[in-house]
Each structure stands twice: as C-alpha cells, then as structure tokens.
Scaffold this active site. Structure first.
Site, PDB file in Angstrom:
ATOM      1  N   HIS A   1       0.826  -1.222   0.000  1.00 18.59           N
ATOM      2  CA  HIS A   1       0.000   0.000   0.000  1.00 18.59           C
ATOM      3  C   HIS A   1       0.855   1.264   0.000  1.00 18.59           C
ATOM      4  O   HIS A   1       0.362   2.350  -0.297  1.00 18.59           O
ATOM      5  CB  HIS A   1      -1.037  -0.025   1.149  1.00 18.59           C
ATOM      6  CG  HIS A   1      -0.544   0.427   2.483  1.00 18.59           C
ATOM      7  ND1 HIS A   1      -0.303  -0.436   3.520  1.00 18.59           N
ATOM      8  CD2 HIS A   1      -0.272   1.657   2.967  1.00 18.59           C
ATOM      9  CE1 HIS A   1       0.101   0.241   4.581  1.00 18.59           C
ATOM     10  NE2 HIS A   1       0.125   1.521   4.258  1.00 18.59           N
TER      11      HIS A   1
ATOM     12  N   ASP B   1      -0.470  -7.397   1.508  1.00 18.74           N
ATOM     13  CA  ASP B   1       0.107  -6.051   1.535  1.00 18.74           C
ATOM     14  C   ASP B   1       1.629  -6.134   1.708  1.00 18.74           C
ATOM     15  O   ASP B   1       2.159  -5.887   2.796  1.00 18.74           O
ATOM     16  CB  ASP B   1      -0.549  -5.262   2.694  1.00 18.74           C
ATOM     17  CG  ASP B   1      -0.173  -3.798   2.677  1.00 18.74           C
ATOM     18  OD1 ASP B   1       0.412  -3.341   1.677  1.00 18.74           O
ATOM     19  OD2 ASP B   1      -0.466  -3.110   3.689  1.00 18.74           O
TER      20      ASP B   1
ATOM     21  N   GLY C   1       2.686   6.182   8.933  1.00 19.25           N
ATOM     22  CA  GLY C   1       4.111   6.470   8.717  1.00 19.25           C
ATOM     23  C   GLY C   1       4.999   5.303   9.113  1.00 19.25           C
ATOM     24  O   GLY C   1       6.164   5.262   8.768  1.00 19.25           O
TER      25      GLY C   1
ATOM     26  N   SER D   1       3.995   2.225   8.343  1.00 19.24           N
ATOM     27  CA  SER D   1       3.670   1.217   7.329  1.00 19.24           C
ATOM     28  C   SER D   1       4.889   0.795   6.536  1.00 19.24           C
ATOM     29  O   SER D   1       5.740   1.621   6.199  1.00 19.24           O
ATOM     30  CB  SER D   1       2.661   1.796   6.341  1.00 19.24           C
ATOM     31  OG  SER D   1       1.407   1.755   6.920  1.00 19.24           O
ATOM     32  N   GLY D   2       4.948  -0.489   6.214  1.00 19.37           N
ATOM     33  CA  GLY D   2       6.064  -1.009   5.423  1.00 19.37           C
ATOM     34  C   GLY D   2       7.232  -1.432   6.293  1.00 19.37           C
ATOM     35  O   GLY D   2       8.087  -2.195   5.864  1.00 19.37           O
TER      36      GLY D   2
HETATM   37  C1  4AZ Z   1      -0.964   3.699   8.536  1.00 14.45           C
HETATM   38  O1  4AZ Z   1      -1.805   4.526   8.252  1.00 14.45           O
HETATM   39  C2  4AZ Z   1      -1.203   2.798   9.704  1.00 14.45           C
HETATM   40  N1  4AZ Z   1      -2.385   0.836  14.107  1.00 14.45           N
HETATM   41  C3  4AZ Z   1      -0.288   1.818  10.001  1.00 14.45           C
HETATM   42  C4  4AZ Z   1      -0.505   0.991  11.085  1.00 14.45           C
HETATM   43  C5  4AZ Z   1      -1.640   1.130  11.838  1.00 14.45           C
HETATM   44  C6  4AZ Z   1      -2.552   2.114  11.557  1.00 14.45           C
HETATM   45  C7  4AZ Z   1      -2.340   2.955  10.475  1.00 14.45           C
HETATM   46  C8  4AZ Z   1      -1.823   0.219  13.013  1.00 14.45           C
HETATM   47  O2  4AZ Z   1       0.102   3.628   7.923  1.00 14.45           O
END
Ligand code: 4AZ
Length: 845
Positions: A648, A702, A794, A796-797
């Site tokens: 994503h 993902d 932020g 993520s990944g």
């Molecule tokens: C995001 O938006 C995100 N609580 C990543 C992880 C989580 C929520 C949002 C987990 O990148």
C-alpha cells in the site's frame, strides 16, 4: 555469515593438533637438570625476590607518606552574593572599568576572609575571581578555586554548601573594617563536572543587554548554515533593565541526543551556578512545542558545551525583556463562581523559578469545590520518586503534589465551599506547570450518576469492572462482580471474555489462560485445536493430523509436514525454528546458512510503550522518502540489494507516482530524521515489485519488494534482518518489536528519532473477532489490547521484528489498523512466512 561462524575463528581440528604445538623436555633430561642446578638457582631466585619485595615496600611507603598527601584535585565553585550596602552603577556591567575592578577586589578580599572561618576551606583555598555584577542592590557572581587532597572533595563540598553560615560568622566579627561590604544570600555550588572532564578548544562569551521593545536573537555559532563547533564552550550573559525580567523563546533546538556529549543549559543567574539551573536541553525539540523561559530577576545565562564529534545544527532563541509584574498580577488571586480554570504562570511554557502563587476558590454556598488538574508537569531531575516534594509543588486541601502526573488524575473535592491552592517553585529547575479546572459540586454526591474513583475522579459507571483501569488508580476494577461477558479472575479482577485464551496472561494470575481449548487433563492441544493424548506426543506418528504432536521431539529427522522445517536436502526436522539458532540441525548444515542477519550492536531492553531506539539497535530499519517530501513509509533490509515494504506504500496516489522507483529514495542507517550523518546511506531504487494479489480494499497481500540501484555495504548501522523459514512459528503471546518514524499518536505528527515499542502476537481467531472478520490467514495481529502501544501512520512497510535466540526475524510488515493504539484494536501486519516462495523467487533470499 557472521564472522564468528565464518571460519575466521581458529578451531583446532583435533586434540592431536593442540598436543603437537607444545614441546615438553624428555622426562630423563628434566630430572638431571633439577638435581644438578636446583639448589644454586633456587638461592639466587630467593635473593632476587626478597630484594624486589623490599624495594616495592619501600617505594609504597615513600609514596604513601611523602607524595600521596600531595595528590590534589582542582575543585571549582561558582557562587553569587547580594551586596546590600552598594548601589548598582552602569560601569559594573563592564569588567574593564575601574569601578568593576575596585568592587571585585573588595569581593575577593571578603571571600578570602569568609573562607578563613572554615578549616577545610582555608587550607585548600587558591583564589577567587569576580565574573559579573548585576542589580539588586548589587549581586556579585564569582568563581572560587580550591586544591583539595584526593578523597577530601566531599567535605569541601559540604563546607561550601554552608558558606552562607560562614558569611554570617564573618559579619559578626569585631575586627571587620566598617567600610566592608554587607553581604546577604551568599551561596555557591560545584561546577558541572562535564566542564572539567572536557578540554574545550574554543571558548566563546557573548553579552547582551536587552532594551524595552527590542528583540534580539542568540544562536549557536554557524546556525543555521553549518553545524555548531566541536569541543566548544559558549556562554551568553543576558541582562534586562531593572524592574524587567528576561523572556527567552527558542524557535530551534536540534542537538545531539545524548546530554553527556552536547548540551544547552539555562540559568537563573549570570554565571553557571548549578543550584540556579532552570533547564538542561539536548536532542531535538519540535518547533511547534512551546519553549519559552522566564527569569526571576533581570539576568539569565545560557551555556552550551559540545564534544569532539557529531555536531548538529544547534539552537536559536529570541531574547526580549518584559516588565516584571507585581506578585498579585503574576499569578494567584480570588476565583469566584460555579466553575472556572486557572494555571501556573506562563503555562504551557516554563514557569519562572522562585515563584509562589496562591488561589482562593469560592463556589456558591452549600456546595463543595472540586479541582481537577488537566495537565500536571512539575518534575525535577533526580526527584522522580520523591514523595515529600521538597522543591516545586502544588498544595491543595492539605495534599502536596509534585512530579509528572497523568492528565486528570490529580483531583480533590473540599467539604466546604472554599479551597486554597498554592503553587511553589524553588530556585532551580523549572517545568511547564499545570492547568486546572474547578467546579461547584454537591458534597454528598460529587459524581452525580457516575462512579467516584478513590482518587476523586468521576467516570461513567459503564466503565467499572470492565478490565480497564479507567480511574488510573485501579479503584474501578476492584471489588467487582464480573458481568456475564467477562472472565472472573482468581485475584478478583474482571477481564473481557475475548481476552480468554489469547496467549496473554491478562488477569496477572493466569486464570484467563487456563483450560484453553477444553482439552481434558492428560491431553495436549494440537495446532489445529484437536485434542490428543499426551502419550501420543513424539511417538513417531502424526496423531494430530497436522504433525504438531511430532514437533520439538529431540529427534532430528521426521517425515515432512506443513509445520516441519525443510533442509536443503529435502529432509525435515522435528525442531521448531531451527534456522540460525547456532546449532547445526540439518545434516547438510543448510539451517545455519545465510545467518549474518538480525543482530545489532546493542542488546534490546524489555520495555512496553514507545521510546527512542538506540542508534544502530534496528539496523535493518529503512526510512522511505518521497524525493523532496520526506519520510512516508518504513521498509526492512533483507539483503545488500533488496528491501521489503508494504504494497500500500507503493500505490499511485493522484499525482504522486508512488509505484515508480524514481519517486523514492531509501535512507539506510538513519536514526533521527533531522540528522543525515556519516552512518547514513541514501540509495535510489531500481525496481519496485508489489505483490500481484495485493487488494487495496482488504489490504490482503500487503507486501512489496524494492531493489536498490546498487548494493549497500553493511556496517554497524546497516544490517539485514533474518528471514524466517515458511514454517517459522511466531506463537500467540510472543513478544515482538515494532519500530518506525510514524505518528506518535493517532492523527499526530511523525517522530524525529526512530521509535521502538514492544507488543505481543495476538491469537488470529481472537483478532478476527476484534477486527470484525477482516483478518485473512495472510495477516498477523500484534499489539497491547489495553491500548496505548501500536504502529501508526508512517510506520507502514516497516518491520515487526521477532527475537529468536540472539537474532531478530522479520515476522511481519506494518500494514493497517483501526486507528492507532485503541483498546482492543491491535495492529495488523502482513505475515512474512506466507510469502517466502515469492520473496525467494524475486530476490534469492
Ligand atoms: C498507517 O496509516 C497505519 N495501528 C499503520 C498501522 C496502523 C494504523 C495505520 C496500526 O500507515
């Protein structure tokens, strides 16, 4: 491969090798040698040893009686005194004037006389120098030097801390000349030892006398174009006109993280007197944070010390003078009415030192006064555990409270319609203070239709006995009769039913994890939840059907199932997670191949809750920047050329071509976003491979791979994480680490310094219920169900790193969640083990 395992270590191939490396004399020769020369050699050795012992003893005695008493250490004290029988003259601001020199001479003479009253001080006194004068009548600031025998430092420190008593003694001396100075408030303290330990190459001193309606700036040398100088000591002496105080407002503070190396200190004084320190700062402060300090008088000092390495942009601050208000106008006063608010002076900025405020609150007759502190920040270094609040405090209704307290937990109700609240700050260390609300309440029922906690907080009745500590003092979770949707723990607590059998001991006494799965005693539970007799464990037959009764059986080779580890030679092991555990389990050694991964220079400490990671603690963590826009996502290093991230993160978003390698730059070895130092390697990308089955609606699959445009060289700060085998087991309840520069609260800003937090793997069935059926078998849940610890936007990944032996394995990729850190909403991660074939096919890892 790790160098310890790579053959660089010398390992003797057999015992024979060792034996041949040492040569013994033949037994017969040996005996002959002893008989012929034994006596003579023995006598000579004896004489030599005797002479050596005598010489050593003599040397020690001479050193002890002659030199040791002369081993002296330099001890410096800075101090101030008020001269009440002199009037301030503008010439006193300039140390080269005759007036300054004359008064300074009088001060040093009188200091000598004061120190002569103490045997400890008079013996070791070297001299004093006056550094500055300021108004009030005249305040003198000085440095005194002593040469103290090693070991006597504490007694001299003690004598110096009582220097005001000596000054008193001196005042009462008959022989005192009548034109001598009348001294008050004489005090001193040892200089910060860091200033002694370091040899500074550069000393810089700046003075600034502010004027009404004039704004000036002070800043570290080089700011903002170059880093501050190394090994430098700098000071800024700030003065205001009489009747004014100094306001110092920082717009940038960006220093090295560790205060042992570089720091800025603010003093409520003109010289660095340690018991007049208002605050010490290092690291990075967000520009949006209020960072204004007020002096108590018309002087202030800012010092900055730097060591030889890692120099950062530094600081900049605005200096103005503001009229000193009368005590009544500064804070405190009469507060009347049914409700209202009040706060410490300068809130949310730092309150000034040496301040006292008193509020008298009066609510309508017949009611009680309820005061709740919404924010409470009165901490003092070294006094975090102190109960008696000897320094800054708030006193209300006979309660003295200090330190840092959670929002809304400091509260009290009076039995009458008045309450007095006092706030007191002493001469050193200031904090942001407090903001409080008061309201009129019915004394007999201070929490109408609500539950009253032991600490007086009111909470909704629905929040009692629900497993959550809503009061902050647990009083809403004690003496409970648990509801039908709760587990009754043996220790009397109630916990939500869906926490039962989730692999985490939520009760604290194991009640919620007992009897899980309903297997009878003498039975074991298989991974597929079937129950089989304990006797069938490790009997060589697959009784569970999924092979889980034949795992970890001590035997090495077993027939292959979905749960067994497969060696390169296609044989299978009974051992769970045998890869890179330091023991060769496969006959072909393939379980210990490619194991230079998942280790850092640092040991990871066990903490729950987000905090700064140490530099190099998670060397596989990558920060993915969209060129010219900054950090967007995290990623993990799995080989010199390949990163793993979330699919994503690499989906085109309007005009942002996030699927294209040219859009991105990857920062490897990064610690603080504010500092791209020498350890950091910035790489462009050659290729991005999102998983072909990524589903943008369900976040299924993902995961994405990124190829760097050239291989990175590993360092202490850049290393790969270990990739788990497809069968690697990450059991529920296992502690794992989340890391990233994402938001530190839902809807908040990203972190500057890499954050780490410990969470636990949550049972997939429990998680699927909590997340309303959105969890696929390719997703893994981890978190703290009580809330408060989670990945966020932020992150993520980035990696979900799972410790196994002395290494970390990539258990998951940060994917999604329902908000961040909410109760019963764990973070959701892509299960890496499900994609091992796909990753291997593209990267070879
Ligand atoms: C995001 O938006 C995100 N609580 C990543 C992880 C989580 C929520 C949002 C987990 O990148």
């Amino acid at each position: 491969m790790d160098y310890m395992d790579s053959g660089l270590r010398y390992t003797p191939t057999s015992d024979k090798d060792w034996d041949t490396s040492v040569q013994f004399l033949p037994a017969s020769d040996n005996k002959k040698f002893e008989k012929k020369k034994g006596k003579k050699v023995g006598a000579v050795i004896g004489v030599v040893i005797f002479a050596a012992v005598v010489a050593l003893m003599t040397g020690l005695l001479v050193w002890h009686f002659h030199f040791r008493k002369d081993v002296r250490v330099k001890r410096m004290y800075s101090g101030s005194m008020r001269i009440t029988n002199q009037v301030f003259d503008n010439d006193y601001e300039n140390s080269s004037t005759q007036a300054f020199k004359m008064l300074a001479k009088q001060v040093t003479d009188q200091l000598k006389s004061i120190y002569s009253k103490s045997p400890q001080l008079s013996k070791y006194y070297v001299g004093s120098a006056v550094q500055a004068f300021s108004e009030g009548s005249v305040i003198a600031y000085y440095l005194s030097e002593f040469k103290v025998p090693a070991g006597q430092e504490a007694s001299v420190d003690k004598a110096m801390s009582d220097v005001d008593k000596l000054a008193d003694k001196e005042r009462r001396t008959f022989t005192r000349p009548h034109n001598s100075l009348a001294l008050e408030d004489v005090m001193s303290s040892a200089l910060d030892t860091r200033l002694f330990m370091t040899s500074f190459k550069t000393h810089l001193k700046f003075t600034e006398h502010t004027r009404p309606d004039k704004t000036t700036y002070i800043q570290s040398p080089g700011f903002p174009n170059s880093p501050y100088p190394p090994q430098a000591f700098m000071e800024w002496q700030l003065r205001a006109d009489p009747g004014y105080i100094i306001k110092l407002k920082f717009d940038t503070v960006n220093l090295e993280e560790d205060c042992k190396n570089d720091f800025v200190k603010i003093y409520d004084s003109l010289v660095a007197i340690e018991n007049r320190v208002m605050e010490e700062m290092c690291g990075y402060y967000s520009p949006s944070e209020p960072l204004t300090f007020l002096s108590s008088g018309n002087v202030m000092l800012v010092t900055m010390a730097t060591n030889e390495e890692k120099n950062f942009p530094g600081f900049r601050a605005e200096v103005t003078q503001i009229k000193r208000k009368t005590k009544a106008a500064t804070c405190g006063g009469q507060l009347k009415g049914a409700k209202g608010t009040f706060s410490s002076p300068n809130f949310p900025n730092y309150y000034p030192p040496s301040t006292e405020c008193q509020w008298t609150i009066e609510v309508p007759e017949g009611k009680g006064v309820k005061v709740t502190f919404k924010k409470f920040l009165l901490s003092e270094p070294g006094l975090e555990q102190s109960k008696d609040c000897p320094k800054d405090y708030v006193d209300f209704n006979g309660n003295k409270v200090c330190g840092e307290q959670p929002d809304g937990t400091v509260t009290d109700t009076s039995s009458t319609n008045t309450m007095t609240v006092t706030f007191n700050s002493d001469a050193s260390y200031v904090d942001r203070g407090f903001t409080a609300e008061y309201e009129a309440v019915d004394v007999k029922d201070p929490c109408p239709q609500q539950f009253q906690c032991k600490n007086q907080k009111c909470i909704s009745k629905a929040l009692t006995c629900d497993g959550w500590n809503d009061c902050g003092d647990m009083s809403d979770e004690l003496k409970c009769t648990c509801k039908s949707d709760s587990i009754t723990c043996k220790n009397g607590l109630c916990k939500p039913m869906f926490w039962k059998c989730d692999g985490v001991d939520d009760c604290g006494d194991g009640t919620d994890e007992k009897g899980c799965g309903g297997c009878k005693s003498g039975e074991m539970m298989c991974k597929n939840n079937k129950c089989v007799s304990e006797k069938k464990r490790c009997d060589g037959r697959n009784d569970c059907g999924d092979g889980s009764d034949e795992l970890d059986c001590g035997t090495s080779r077993v027939s292959c199932t979905d749960l067994t580890y497969k060696c390169k030679d296609n044989t299978c092991l009974s051992k769970v997670n045998p890869e890179c555990d330091g023991t060769q389990d496969c006959e072909d050694g393939s379980d210990e191949e490619n194991c230079d991964c998942g280790r850092s220079m640092f040991k990871t400490s066990r903490i729950v809750g987000g905090q700064n990671a140490d530099e190099g603690e998670f060397p596989w963590q990558v920060s993915l920047h969209v060129k010219n826009s900054g950090h967007v996502c995290g990623a993990s290093i799995i080989s010199p050329k390949w990163l793993v991230t979330a699919a994503h993160c690499v989906q085109d978003d309007g005009r942002l071509r996030l699927s294209q390698p040219e859009t991105w730059e990857a920062y490897l070895g990064l610690h603080a976003q504010s500092n791209v130092g020498k350890t950091v390697v910035k790489k462009n990308l050659k290729k991005i491979i999102p998983h072909p089955n990524y589903n943008a609606y369900t976040y299924d699959n993902d995961i994405a791979l990124m190829e760097l445009d050239s291989p990175v060289t590993y360092s202490d700060y850049i290393k790969p994480v270990c990739m788990p085998a497809p069968q690697h087991d990450f059991p529920s309840g296992h502690s794992v680490w989340i890391t990233g520069w994402g938001a530190t609260r839902e809807g908040g800003y990203g972190a500057t310094v890499l954050q780490k937090a410990q969470v636990r793997i949550i049972n997939g069935t429990v998680c699927n219920k909590l997340m309303e059926g959105q969890i696929t078998s390719r997703m893994l849940c981890a978190g703290v169900l009580a809330g408060g610890v989670d990945a966020c936007q932020g992150d993520s990944g980035g990696p979900l790193s799972s410790p196994s032996g002395s290494r970390m394995f990539l258990a998951g990729v940060v994917s999604w969640g329902d908000g961040c850190a909410r109760r019963n909403k764990p973070g959701v991660y892509t299960t890496v083990t499900k994609y091992r074939g796909w990753i291997q096919q593209h990267t070879g890892v």
